[in-house]
Write an enzyme that holds these catalytic residues in place. Sequence first.
Site, PDB file in Angstrom:
ATOM      1  N   CYS A 109       0.716  -1.107   0.148  1.00  0.00           N
ATOM      2  CA  CYS A 109      -0.070   0.211  -0.113  1.00  0.00           C
ATOM      3  C   CYS A 109       1.011   1.285  -0.344  1.00  0.00           C
ATOM      4  CB  CYS A 109      -1.157  -0.043   1.098  1.00  0.00           C
ATOM      5  SG  CYS A 109      -2.086  -1.501   0.823  1.00  0.00           S
TER       6      CYS A 109
ATOM      7  N   HIS B   7      -9.457   2.448   0.656  1.00  0.00           N
ATOM      8  CA  HIS B   7      -8.329   1.954   0.639  1.00  0.00           C
ATOM      9  C   HIS B   7      -7.856   1.660  -0.796  1.00  0.00           C
ATOM     10  CE1 HIS B   7      -4.047   1.442   1.465  1.00  0.00           C
ATOM     11  NE2 HIS B   7      -4.389   0.573   2.504  1.00  0.00           N
TER      12      HIS B   7
ATOM     13  N   HIS C 203      -1.774   8.296   6.090  1.00  0.00           N
ATOM     14  CA  HIS C 203      -2.269   6.986   5.611  1.00  0.00           C
ATOM     15  C   HIS C 203      -3.477   6.876   6.159  1.00  0.00           C
ATOM     16  CE1 HIS C 203      -1.500   3.119   3.573  1.00  0.00           C
ATOM     17  NE2 HIS C 203      -1.790   2.497   4.565  1.00  0.00           N
TER      18      HIS C 203
END
Lengths: 250, 298
Positions: free
Chosen positions: B59, B226, B189
């Site tokens: 990610c 996400h 994040h």
Amino acid sequence: MITAPSIRALGLLRGTADRGGVLSLGRPEREGDRFRRASRECLLALAAVDAMLEDGVASRATIAGERTALLYVTAAAYVASNRDFIERRAGGTHFAYTAPVVVPAEVAIEFALTGPYAIFLGGAPATLRAMAHAAGLLERDVCDRALVLAVEIFEECADLYARAPRLLGRPLVEAAGCLWLERGRGELGVESGRGPRRSAPGEMLSCGPLADLADWRRGAQAGPLELSGWWRGETARLAWIEPPAGESAA
Amino acid sequence: MRVAVVVGTALGGVEEGEKVLAGSRRRRRLRDALYDGPGHNLARWLGSRGPVVTVSTACASGATALAVGAELLRRGEADAVVAGGYDILCRFVMRGFDALRSMTRDEVRPFDRRRSGLLLGEAAALVLLARERDAGPARLGTLLGYGSASDASHIAAPDPDGRGLERAIRAALRDADIGPDAVDFVSAHGTGTPLNDRIETAVLKRALGARAYAIPVNSIKASLGHTMGAAAALEAIMCLQASRHGLIPPTLHLEEPDPACDLDYVTGEARVLRPRISLSTSLGFGGCNAALVLEGAP
């Protein structure tokens, strides 16, 4: 141009056992409960780092810490774990092992490598770019040493790869290698382009340049070090304009 | 002109891999199933003659792609770089994240005391990178610095102390040659998982000191999900758009702040503020941490 890195050590394992048209490396043994579920590509990566330390006559402590960069390269090592997950041969917890990042993660944990990292996916040009990237990190003092780790396994998916003869050369040779680079002298020439596949004695994908480097160190290639590779129509070439410190062609 | 393509992805062409294993005999499928397939397809579509690079730091992949792209420019391997990240949703990824028990049945609530996990999103985010002298006046901003660091603690869970993320932030600030006082905005994040948001808050306080409390922080994952390999590139673009438009997007569904998450999060509505320098943080599977420092165009 960037400053050429010097080569401190190289560990390389190449498959020799013929299993269904693939020269396999098998599954290395490793003690410790943590490795019970580890994938074969992870275990081979760890073995490659062990081999590199042995080649460099260095301890684990030498590479531990935040001043060591870890650059991992593979074209296909994750496919076997993906297949296990897709075909439900492994449970949900196996999902972690399907990610390419898990290989350098296992290496980082085992050898306490907490520095910069990057993961390049692709064949030989990706490895050459990882080496150039490492040279850039060393030149800018982002790290004191950079490890370029590459792993390829084929045995579990040999039936799939047999369907792609134009993409992959033959025979498929499993390999795992780790190259230890440090700040060097001279210049590193980097070139990219497009061109046809060059003939090679075996298909090692991202591990090809490390195998060529191992041959050069053994004196099989004369002259200054130059590495090149092909993948998907793309070519890349690295040239050490002066021989790396501590190295010379035999 | 040598245009390079550098894309980041967590899962590449895995959906094609599912089709291959389901029995598809189309030869092209296997090529596309390898995670670097989509990057090469993009390069072919663009007619790019420069290097084609795929990076995969889970990610954090989008951030790694921007950094590797900048490095190609720095060492003269390309004249311009199309860089960013992408990922798609498919059965493979949904099953995987479900197995990790990281998805919520509620809203995604970054930094909220009721937060219970993430929801996945699908995205692709690309920027065109060029050297300062070639960029021209129409630029969106400048990539000032990048840092990365490995946790070396667990293959799937973040280091509970966030030491890797802290090292990545410090390295990015060093690379940008700025101190914490120069940072105007943090794009976190902020996945909305209990562990991530607590770790990230603590790390921002350690890395930025007292300045951490004075800087607005947001997470756009409650709005967009996400997006894995695309997330960091998407968030970098958001930072630069915030500078351009003088508006910082809010962190949706953050209504009841967690006492352990006590920074100046942007909630409710977009905040009218024009950040000059932004810090964007990313954490990924396998202990990957990355940070970008970006400057909006004046």
